[in-house]
Design a protein around this motif. Structure first.
Motif, PDB file in Angstrom:
ATOM      1  N   PRO A 229       0.839  -1.201   0.000  1.00 34.14           N
ATOM      2  CA  PRO A 229       0.000   0.000   0.000  1.00 34.14           C
ATOM      3  C   PRO A 229       0.874   1.251   0.000  1.00 34.14           C
ATOM      4  O   PRO A 229       0.883   2.034   0.951  1.00 34.14           O
ATOM      5  CB  PRO A 229      -0.815  -0.155   1.286  1.00 34.14           C
ATOM      6  CG  PRO A 229       0.086  -0.919   2.192  1.00 34.14           C
ATOM      7  CD  PRO A 229       0.857  -1.854   1.314  1.00 34.14           C
ATOM      8  N   ALA A 230       1.649   1.432  -1.088  1.00 35.48           N
ATOM      9  CA  ALA A 230       2.631   2.514  -1.150  1.00 35.48           C
ATOM     10  C   ALA A 230       2.735   3.048  -2.563  1.00 35.48           C
ATOM     11  O   ALA A 230       2.517   2.328  -3.544  1.00 35.48           O
ATOM     12  CB  ALA A 230       3.989   2.016  -0.673  1.00 35.48           C
ATOM     13  N   VAL A 231       3.106   4.328  -2.649  1.00 37.56           N
ATOM     14  CA  VAL A 231       3.259   4.998  -3.937  1.00 37.56           C
ATOM     15  C   VAL A 231       4.552   5.807  -3.909  1.00 37.56           C
ATOM     16  O   VAL A 231       4.874   6.441  -2.896  1.00 37.56           O
ATOM     17  CB  VAL A 231       2.062   5.938  -4.221  1.00 37.56           C
ATOM     18  CG1 VAL A 231       2.319   6.779  -5.463  1.00 37.56           C
ATOM     19  CG2 VAL A 231       0.789   5.132  -4.403  1.00 37.56           C
ATOM     20  N   LEU A 232       5.281   5.776  -5.016  1.00 41.10           N
ATOM     21  CA  LEU A 232       6.475   6.599  -5.200  1.00 41.10           C
ATOM     22  C   LEU A 232       6.192   7.642  -6.266  1.00 41.10           C
ATOM     23  O   LEU A 232       5.676   7.317  -7.336  1.00 41.10           O
ATOM     24  CB  LEU A 232       7.655   5.727  -5.631  1.00 41.10           C
ATOM     25  CG  LEU A 232       8.903   6.463  -6.142  1.00 41.10           C
ATOM     26  CD1 LEU A 232       9.587   7.218  -5.003  1.00 41.10           C
ATOM     27  CD2 LEU A 232       9.872   5.484  -6.808  1.00 41.10           C
ATOM     28  N   VAL A 233       6.515   8.894  -5.951  1.00 36.82           N
ATOM     29  CA  VAL A 233       6.535   9.939  -6.966  1.00 36.82           C
ATOM     30  C   VAL A 233       7.991  10.294  -7.195  1.00 36.82           C
ATOM     31  O   VAL A 233       8.698  10.706  -6.278  1.00 36.82           O
ATOM     32  CB  VAL A 233       5.748  11.194  -6.529  1.00 36.82           C
ATOM     33  CG1 VAL A 233       5.832  12.268  -7.610  1.00 36.82           C
ATOM     34  CG2 VAL A 233       4.300  10.837  -6.236  1.00 36.82           C
ATOM     35  N   SER A 234       8.473  10.104  -8.422  1.00 39.28           N
ATOM     36  CA  SER A 234       9.861  10.396  -8.773  1.00 39.28           C
ATOM     37  C   SER A 234       9.872  11.577  -9.730  1.00 39.28           C
ATOM     38  O   SER A 234       9.077  11.626 -10.674  1.00 39.28           O
ATOM     39  CB  SER A 234      10.502   9.167  -9.428  1.00 39.28           C
ATOM     40  OG  SER A 234      11.872   9.382  -9.679  1.00 39.28           O
ATOM     41  N   ALA A 235      10.775  12.543  -9.483  1.00 45.21           N
ATOM     42  CA  ALA A 235      10.739  13.775 -10.272  1.00 45.21           C
ATOM     43  C   ALA A 235      12.137  14.331 -10.487  1.00 45.21           C
ATOM     44  O   ALA A 235      13.026  14.189  -9.647  1.00 45.21           O
ATOM     45  CB  ALA A 235       9.874  14.834  -9.575  1.00 45.21           C
ATOM     46  N   VAL A 236      12.326  14.982 -11.633  1.00 45.41           N
ATOM     47  CA  VAL A 236      13.510  15.791 -11.913  1.00 45.41           C
ATOM     48  C   VAL A 236      13.034  17.166 -12.353  1.00 45.41           C
ATOM     49  O   VAL A 236      11.931  17.320 -12.872  1.00 45.41           O
ATOM     50  CB  VAL A 236      14.407  15.165 -13.000  1.00 45.41           C
ATOM     51  CG1 VAL A 236      15.012  13.854 -12.521  1.00 45.41           C
ATOM     52  CG2 VAL A 236      13.634  14.950 -14.301  1.00 45.41           C
ATOM     53  N   ALA A 237      13.880  18.176 -12.121  1.00 45.67           N
ATOM     54  CA  ALA A 237      13.507  19.542 -12.483  1.00 45.67           C
ATOM     55  C   ALA A 237      14.775  20.362 -12.704  1.00 45.67           C
ATOM     56  O   ALA A 237      15.885  19.942 -12.334  1.00 45.67           O
ATOM     57  CB  ALA A 237      12.646  20.182 -11.394  1.00 45.67           C
ATOM     58  N   ALA A 238      14.596  21.537 -13.277  1.00 52.07           N
ATOM     59  CA  ALA A 238      15.744  22.393 -13.572  1.00 52.07           C
ATOM     60  C   ALA A 238      16.399  22.941 -12.316  1.00 52.07           C
ATOM     61  O   ALA A 238      17.612  23.184 -12.292  1.00 52.07           O
ATOM     62  CB  ALA A 238      15.309  23.538 -14.490  1.00 52.07           C
ATOM     63  N   ASP A 239      15.610  23.144 -11.256  1.00 58.44           N
ATOM     64  CA  ASP A 239      16.162  23.684 -10.019  1.00 58.44           C
ATOM     65  C   ASP A 239      15.293  23.254  -8.846  1.00 58.44           C
ATOM     66  O   ASP A 239      14.249  22.621  -9.008  1.00 58.44           O
ATOM     67  CB  ASP A 239      16.264  25.215 -10.084  1.00 58.44           C
ATOM     68  CG  ASP A 239      14.940  25.896 -10.428  1.00 58.44           C
ATOM     69  OD1 ASP A 239      13.911  25.543  -9.799  1.00 58.44           O
ATOM     70  OD2 ASP A 239      14.917  26.766 -11.303  1.00 58.44           O
ATOM     71  N   GLY A 240      15.741  23.612  -7.649  1.00 57.38           N
ATOM     72  CA  GLY A 240      15.053  23.178  -6.443  1.00 57.38           C
ATOM     73  C   GLY A 240      13.651  23.732  -6.302  1.00 57.38           C
ATOM     74  O   GLY A 240      12.760  23.050  -5.788  1.00 57.38           O
ATOM     75  N   LEU A 241      13.431  24.968  -6.719  1.00 57.68           N
ATOM     76  CA  LEU A 241      12.096  25.558  -6.594  1.00 57.68           C
ATOM     77  C   LEU A 241      11.082  24.820  -7.461  1.00 57.68           C
ATOM     78  O   LEU A 241       9.960  24.531  -7.023  1.00 57.68           O
ATOM     79  CB  LEU A 241      12.143  27.041  -6.979  1.00 57.68           C
ATOM     80  CG  LEU A 241      12.851  27.974  -5.996  1.00 57.68           C
ATOM     81  CD1 LEU A 241      12.915  29.391  -6.566  1.00 57.68           C
ATOM     82  CD2 LEU A 241      12.143  27.981  -4.649  1.00 57.68           C
ATOM     83  N   ARG A 242      11.474  24.512  -8.702  1.00 59.65           N
ATOM     84  CA  ARG A 242      10.569  23.783  -9.584  1.00 59.65           C
ATOM     85  C   ARG A 242      10.329  22.366  -9.063  1.00 59.65           C
ATOM     86  O   ARG A 242       9.223  21.848  -9.162  1.00 59.65           O
ATOM     87  CB  ARG A 242      11.134  23.752 -11.004  1.00 59.65           C
ATOM     88  CG  ARG A 242      11.123  25.109 -11.712  1.00 59.65           C
ATOM     89  CD  ARG A 242      11.641  24.977 -13.135  1.00 59.65           C
ATOM     90  NE  ARG A 242      11.562  26.224 -13.880  1.00 59.65           N
ATOM     91  CZ  ARG A 242      12.526  27.125 -13.921  1.00 59.65           C
ATOM     92  NH1 ARG A 242      13.661  26.922 -13.248  1.00 59.65           N
ATOM     93  NH2 ARG A 242      12.377  28.235 -14.625  1.00 59.65           N
ATOM     94  N   LEU A 243      11.366  21.757  -8.515  1.00 61.25           N
ATOM     95  CA  LEU A 243      11.199  20.418  -7.956  1.00 61.25           C
ATOM     96  C   LEU A 243      10.195  20.422  -6.812  1.00 61.25           C
ATOM     97  O   LEU A 243       9.301  19.565  -6.752  1.00 61.25           O
ATOM     98  CB  LEU A 243      12.543  19.881  -7.476  1.00 61.25           C
ATOM     99  CG  LEU A 243      12.510  18.490  -6.830  1.00 61.25           C
ATOM    100  CD1 LEU A 243      12.148  17.429  -7.855  1.00 61.25           C
ATOM    101  CD2 LEU A 243      13.859  18.178  -6.179  1.00 61.25           C
ATOM    102  N   ARG A 244      10.322  21.364  -5.892  1.00 60.83           N
ATOM    103  CA  ARG A 244       9.389  21.437  -4.767  1.00 60.83           C
ATOM    104  C   ARG A 244       7.960  21.635  -5.263  1.00 60.83           C
ATOM    105  O   ARG A 244       7.019  21.040  -4.730  1.00 60.83           O
ATOM    106  CB  ARG A 244       9.789  22.573  -3.829  1.00 60.83           C
ATOM    107  CG  ARG A 244       8.813  22.850  -2.682  1.00 60.83           C
ATOM    108  CD  ARG A 244       8.681  21.691  -1.708  1.00 60.83           C
ATOM    109  NE  ARG A 244       9.932  21.401  -1.042  1.00 60.83           N
ATOM    110  CZ  ARG A 244      10.372  22.035   0.054  1.00 60.83           C
ATOM    111  NH1 ARG A 244       9.624  22.974   0.619  1.00 60.83           N
ATOM    112  NH2 ARG A 244      11.530  21.720   0.593  1.00 60.83           N
ATOM    113  N   ARG A 245       7.800  22.454  -6.272  1.00 60.04           N
ATOM    114  CA  ARG A 245       6.457  22.700  -6.799  1.00 60.04           C
ATOM    115  C   ARG A 245       5.840  21.401  -7.328  1.00 60.04           C
ATOM    116  O   ARG A 245       4.669  21.095  -7.060  1.00 60.04           O
ATOM    117  CB  ARG A 245       6.511  23.753  -7.904  1.00 60.04           C
ATOM    118  CG  ARG A 245       5.140  24.218  -8.400  1.00 60.04           C
ATOM    119  CD  ARG A 245       5.271  25.284  -9.462  1.00 60.04           C
ATOM    120  NE  ARG A 245       6.088  26.394  -8.997  1.00 60.04           N
ATOM    121  CZ  ARG A 245       7.171  26.843  -9.622  1.00 60.04           C
ATOM    122  NH1 ARG A 245       7.576  26.257 -10.741  1.00 60.04           N
ATOM    123  NH2 ARG A 245       7.849  27.866  -9.155  1.00 60.04           N
ATOM    124  N   VAL A 246       6.627  20.628  -8.067  1.00 60.26           N
ATOM    125  CA  VAL A 246       6.127  19.365  -8.623  1.00 60.26           C
ATOM    126  C   VAL A 246       5.751  18.390  -7.512  1.00 60.26           C
ATOM    127  O   VAL A 246       4.681  17.766  -7.544  1.00 60.26           O
ATOM    128  CB  VAL A 246       7.189  18.740  -9.557  1.00 60.26           C
ATOM    129  CG1 VAL A 246       6.794  17.315  -9.931  1.00 60.26           C
ATOM    130  CG2 VAL A 246       7.357  19.579 -10.813  1.00 60.26           C
TER     131      VAL A 246
END
Length: 263
Positions: A229-246
């Protein structure tokens, strides 16, 4: 100075959360050694909140930091940090280590939401995060890694995140980036030129009967159901602010209608 050796700084923090018997969460153990200082802040409802405060720069080369957290049955805990952790080169040669150990009992709930880790040029850091969850435990865990400060190349950064649920492996993920890392880390199959990478792990019992579907979240993020019962969200972004938003947007989607909302 306490906690300093010729091979670097040794720092440790320990947090234990238990029900207080009045419907809230007590912190019978809240201790830090060296530059790691856990501090209790104002909680929300039945949830206790702790902020990890770094009393000095680092980790630097040769340093070893460790944080151990235990959440007992019926306790609810939110752990954050006062500022980003910046891995820096130091006078001592060698890799720095930052080890996080987490245990959540059946019926316990932990939100592990520190600020990003920034890998500065010339640094060498290896981070390990090991999570052991009992059946019925709840978890929201976020990791964010930023490769280099503005306008600089990154240091070498290695990280491993493992999650076990009721003794079974749910996630075992390892990443190496920066100078000296295996070739291809910046290629299209890994970071594809992005300089911020992160993951959000959400574990809650109700996913056993209503698992979120796999889906893309824009161009750089994906929701990935795990074996449990688990989910992973994996993300890459240009910078830390965009990553946090995603990651915040992904968290809001998963929280919609959930008792874990409000974090």
């Amino acid at each position: 100075m306490d906690g300093v050796t010729v091979s670097g700084v040794r720092a440790a923090a320990r947090i234990v959360a238990r029900p207080d018997g009045r419907g809230g969460t007590a912190l019978p153990v809240l201790e830090g050694r060296g530059p790691l200082a856990p501090r209790r802040t104002r909680g929300s409802g039945t949830q206790a909140r702790v902020v990890l405060v770094g009393a000095m720069s680092g980790p630097l080369g040769g340093d070893r930091f460790a944080v151990e957290t235990r959440v007992a049955r019926g306790a609810r805990l939110h752990v954050g940090s006062a500022a980003a952790t910046i891995a820096l080169p130091g006078q001592t040669k060698g890799e720095a280590h930052y080890d996080v150990r987490i245990r959540v009992d059946d019926g316990g709930e932990l939100h592990w939401l520190p600020e990003p880790l920034i890998s500065a040029a010339g640094s060498e850091l290896y981070v390990t995060t090991r999570v052991d969850l009992a059946a019925g435990a709840r978890l929201v865990l976020r990791e964010e890694q930023v490769l280099g400060r503005a306008g600089e190349e990154p240091g070498r950064l290695g990280s491993r995140l493992t999650v076990r649920l009721d003794g079974r492996g749910v996630l075992d993920q390892e990443l190496a980036c920066g100078p000296g890392a295996p070739g291809g880390w910046d290629g299209p199959a890994v970071l594809a030129g992005h300089r911020a990478v992160g993951q959000l792990v959400v574990v809650r019992p109700e996913f056993a009967g209503d698992m979120p579907a796999a889906r893309l979240l824009g161009e750089g993020a994906a929701v990935i159901p795990l074996a449990g019962p688990a989910v992973l969200v994996s993300a890459v972004a240009a910078d830390g602010l965009r990553l946090r938003r995603v990651l915040d947007e992904a968290s809001a989607l998963l929280d919609r209608g959930s008792p874990l909302s409000g974090t």
